[in-house]
Enzyme design. Structure first.
Site, PDB file in Angstrom:
ATOM      1  N   THR A 207      27.772  33.258  34.354  1.00 34.76           N
ATOM      2  CA  THR A 207      27.602  33.291  35.815  1.00 34.76           C
ATOM      3  C   THR A 207      28.470  32.186  36.397  1.00 34.76           C
ATOM      4  O   THR A 207      28.217  30.997  36.128  1.00 34.76           O
ATOM      5  CB  THR A 207      26.130  33.026  36.197  1.00 34.76           C
ATOM      6  OG1 THR A 207      25.325  34.023  35.580  1.00 34.76           O
ATOM      7  CG2 THR A 207      25.948  33.077  37.709  1.00 34.76           C
TER       8      THR A 207
ATOM      9  N   LYS B 194      21.238  26.834  40.418  1.00 37.19           N
ATOM     10  CA  LYS B 194      22.683  27.016  40.180  1.00 37.19           C
ATOM     11  C   LYS B 194      23.191  28.249  40.941  1.00 37.19           C
ATOM     12  O   LYS B 194      24.213  28.191  41.627  1.00 37.19           O
ATOM     13  CB  LYS B 194      22.932  27.197  38.673  1.00 37.19           C
ATOM     14  CG  LYS B 194      24.362  27.589  38.347  1.00 37.19           C
ATOM     15  CD  LYS B 194      24.548  28.029  36.895  1.00 37.19           C
ATOM     16  CE  LYS B 194      25.921  28.680  36.748  1.00 37.19           C
ATOM     17  NZ  LYS B 194      26.215  29.130  35.399  1.00 37.19           N
TER      18      LYS B 194
ATOM     19  N   LYS C  57      25.985  39.521  41.498  1.00 36.86           N
ATOM     20  CA  LYS C  57      24.967  38.665  40.847  1.00 36.86           C
ATOM     21  C   LYS C  57      24.431  37.601  41.819  1.00 36.86           C
ATOM     22  O   LYS C  57      23.220  37.409  41.928  1.00 36.86           O
ATOM     23  CB  LYS C  57      25.622  38.006  39.619  1.00 36.86           C
ATOM     24  CG  LYS C  57      24.928  36.785  39.086  1.00 36.86           C
ATOM     25  CD  LYS C  57      23.991  37.056  37.952  1.00 36.86           C
ATOM     26  CE  LYS C  57      23.165  35.813  37.652  1.00 36.86           C
ATOM     27  NZ  LYS C  57      22.333  35.912  36.510  1.00 36.86           N
TER      28      LYS C  57
HETATM   29  P1  NAD Z   1      23.800  27.317  27.303  1.00 36.97           P
HETATM   30  O1  NAD Z   1      24.199  25.993  27.840  1.00 36.97           O
HETATM   31  O2  NAD Z   1      22.588  27.448  26.454  1.00 36.97           O
HETATM   32  O3  NAD Z   1      25.040  27.937  26.449  1.00 36.97           O
HETATM   33  C1  NAD Z   1      26.392  27.730  26.744  1.00 36.97           C
HETATM   34  C2  NAD Z   1      27.118  27.493  25.419  1.00 36.97           C
HETATM   35  O4  NAD Z   1      28.519  27.361  25.666  1.00 36.97           O
HETATM   36  C3  NAD Z   1      26.661  26.202  24.722  1.00 36.97           C
HETATM   37  O5  NAD Z   1      26.201  26.499  23.412  1.00 36.97           O
HETATM   38  C4  NAD Z   1      27.925  25.336  24.707  1.00 36.97           C
HETATM   39  O6  NAD Z   1      28.026  24.509  23.555  1.00 36.97           O
HETATM   40  C5  NAD Z   1      29.008  26.394  24.742  1.00 36.97           C
HETATM   41  N1  NAD Z   1      30.312  25.909  25.200  1.00 36.97           N
HETATM   42  C6  NAD Z   1      30.578  25.088  26.255  1.00 36.97           C
HETATM   43  N2  NAD Z   1      31.908  24.848  26.345  1.00 36.97           N
HETATM   44  C7  NAD Z   1      32.480  25.528  25.308  1.00 36.97           C
HETATM   45  C8  NAD Z   1      33.820  25.676  24.864  1.00 36.97           C
HETATM   46  N3  NAD Z   1      34.839  25.044  25.482  1.00 36.97           N
HETATM   47  N4  NAD Z   1      34.059  26.447  23.777  1.00 36.97           N
HETATM   48  C9  NAD Z   1      33.039  27.060  23.129  1.00 36.97           C
HETATM   49  N5  NAD Z   1      31.744  26.959  23.503  1.00 36.97           N
HETATM   50  C10 NAD Z   1      31.468  26.195  24.587  1.00 36.97           C
HETATM   51  O7  NAD Z   1      23.725  28.297  28.554  1.00 36.97           O
HETATM   52  P2  NAD Z   1      23.004  29.743  28.630  1.00 36.97           P
HETATM   53  O8  NAD Z   1      21.606  29.591  29.098  1.00 36.97           O
HETATM   54  O9  NAD Z   1      23.304  30.491  27.375  1.00 36.97           O
HETATM   55  O10 NAD Z   1      23.827  30.387  29.846  1.00 36.97           O
HETATM   56  C11 NAD Z   1      25.170  30.844  29.693  1.00 36.97           C
HETATM   57  C12 NAD Z   1      25.593  31.512  31.005  1.00 36.97           C
HETATM   58  O11 NAD Z   1      24.706  32.591  31.286  1.00 36.97           O
HETATM   59  C13 NAD Z   1      25.527  30.571  32.218  1.00 36.97           C
HETATM   60  O12 NAD Z   1      26.635  30.844  33.050  1.00 36.97           O
HETATM   61  C14 NAD Z   1      24.207  30.937  32.888  1.00 36.97           C
HETATM   62  O13 NAD Z   1      24.204  30.677  34.269  1.00 36.97           O
HETATM   63  C15 NAD Z   1      24.139  32.427  32.585  1.00 36.97           C
HETATM   64  N6  NAD Z   1      22.782  32.994  32.574  1.00 36.97           N
HETATM   65  C16 NAD Z   1      21.774  32.338  31.924  1.00 36.97           C
HETATM   66  C17 NAD Z   1      20.494  32.900  31.922  1.00 36.97           C
HETATM   67  C18 NAD Z   1      19.344  32.214  31.203  1.00 36.97           C
HETATM   68  O14 NAD Z   1      18.188  32.634  31.389  1.00 36.97           O
HETATM   69  N7  NAD Z   1      19.591  31.196  30.374  1.00 36.97           N
HETATM   70  C19 NAD Z   1      20.246  34.125  32.570  1.00 36.97           C
HETATM   71  C20 NAD Z   1      21.307  34.790  33.186  1.00 36.97           C
HETATM   72  C21 NAD Z   1      22.581  34.206  33.175  1.00 36.97           C
END
Ligand code: NAD
Length: 298
Positions: free
Chosen positions: A94, A244, A169
């Site tokens: 997102t 966010k 979204k």
């Molecule tokens: P998270 O922080 O758990 O996961 C993100 C991952 O990306 C981490 O493991 C981090 O180490 C990795 N990362 C960061 N920079 C990197 C790079 N340069 N190379 C490789 N890996 C890298 O976040 P999440 O909860 O999994 O959310 C991910 C996305 O999904 C976000 O944009 C969030 O807004 C969206 N989202 C989350 C939810 C939820 O319920 N958690 C629901 C809908 C959408």
């Protein structure tokens, strides 16, 4: 066998990558976190040494990263120089609409196909393979994108051209934030007026207040047993993530010259709730702030 690279194996990405592997795809995965890499390997993905290593052979690249700055950097500096020309690149993070459009333009220029495909549904839906995807892409690419997302999805809808997935979204989640606050405010008032919350639910759910925040995700514990309100507001959609999305909506509104005053108000309420220490609680817990009973959350 379809060769797929998955970048970003956090709360959401781990389950999504695992579902691709379960569907029989060869998933080469990378995350900067060693713990996330270990978990992905346990879930059936192959370990890559870097983003470039993960994407080199891939027909499809899927990213699930925290925010716009990560997506811009990873695509420009790591994916574009290493991926096969013509590969299908799908960003499910997102992020802001502007970043999604900028990355799409760069990737098209560099000879790739691209889609912004953010999701609705949280960690449980990511693990279960029941996410809803909203896609911004060239129309002719949509069928292939839908097929690529299938092991992770309940439904995939095309929103329009590049950036339209992100626009859908944030507009959707802005409504969700506002409607949840409205429902919470109504429960708090009903209580003060001596109305039984279950009776209020029974009536409102069959009247014009009926909406998803009430009948699927009821913030008052009891009426909807599967809602996070029945598990101390844990394992839901975290307040910090709602905040966010509301910030992204406000930034987009400012840039586009749109008035979104209810969204601004919702952002302020969830920002306050986060600052009080409840960022990790489900966003429907804001009911307790409106009731003036934060002790109910301890
Ligand atoms: P998270 O922080 O758990 O996961 C993100 C991952 O990306 C981490 O493991 C981090 O180490 C990795 N990362 C960061 N920079 C990197 C790079 N340069 N190379 C490789 N890996 C890298 O976040 P999440 O909860 O999994 O959310 C991910 C996305 O999904 C976000 O944009 C969030 O807004 C969206 N989202 C989350 C939810 C939820 O319920 N958690 C629901 C809908 C959408």
């Amino acid at each position: 066998m379809t060769k797929l690279a998955f970048i970003g194996l956090g709360n959401m990405g781990a389950g999504m990558a695992a579902n691709q592997a379960k569907a029989g795809r060869d998933v080469c995965a990378f995350d900067i976190s060693a713990a996330a890499m270990d978990r992905a390997a346990e879930l059936g993905c192959r370990r890559a040494q870097s983003v470039a290593d993960a994407v080199r052979e891939a027909d499809i690249v899927i990213t699930m990263l925290p925010a716009g700055q990560h997506v811009r950097q990873v695509y420009a500096e790591e994916i574009a120089p290493a991926a096969k020309k013509g590969a299908l690149l799908i960003d499910c993070s997102t992020i802001d609409v502007e970043s999604a459009r900028a990355v799409a333009a760069q990737m098209r220029e560099a000879g790739f196909r691209f889609a912004d495909a953010p999701v609705s549904g949280g960690i449980m839906a990511a693990n279960a393979g029941t996410l809803a995807f909203m896609v911004g892409c060239v129309e002719g690419d949509f069928a292939q994108i839908e097929e690529a997302l299938k092991p992770m999805s309940r439904v995939t809808l095309r929103a329009g051209e590049f950036g339209a997935g992100q626009a859908a979204k944030i507009c959707n989640n802005m409504v969700l934030g506002i409607s949840m606050l409205g429902i919470c405010e109504a429960f708090a008032l009903a209580e003060k007026l001596g109305l039984d919350p279950q009776r209020f639910y029974d009536i409102a759910s069959k009247s014009s207040a009926q909406c998803w925040s009430l009948t699927t995700y009821c913030p008052w514990p009891g009426p909807v047993p599967t809602a996070p309100s029945n598990r101390a507001y844990n394992d839901g959609f975290m307040t910090s993530l709602m905040l966010k999305d509301l910030k992204l909506a406000q930034e987009a509104a400012a840039k586009a010259g749109a008035a979104a005053p209810m969204g601004a108000h919702a952002e302020g309420m969830f920002a306050l709730f986060e600052r009080l220490g409840y960022g990790a609680k489900d966003f429907s817990a804001v009911l307790q702030l409106l009731r003036g009973d934060l002790d109910a959350l301890s």
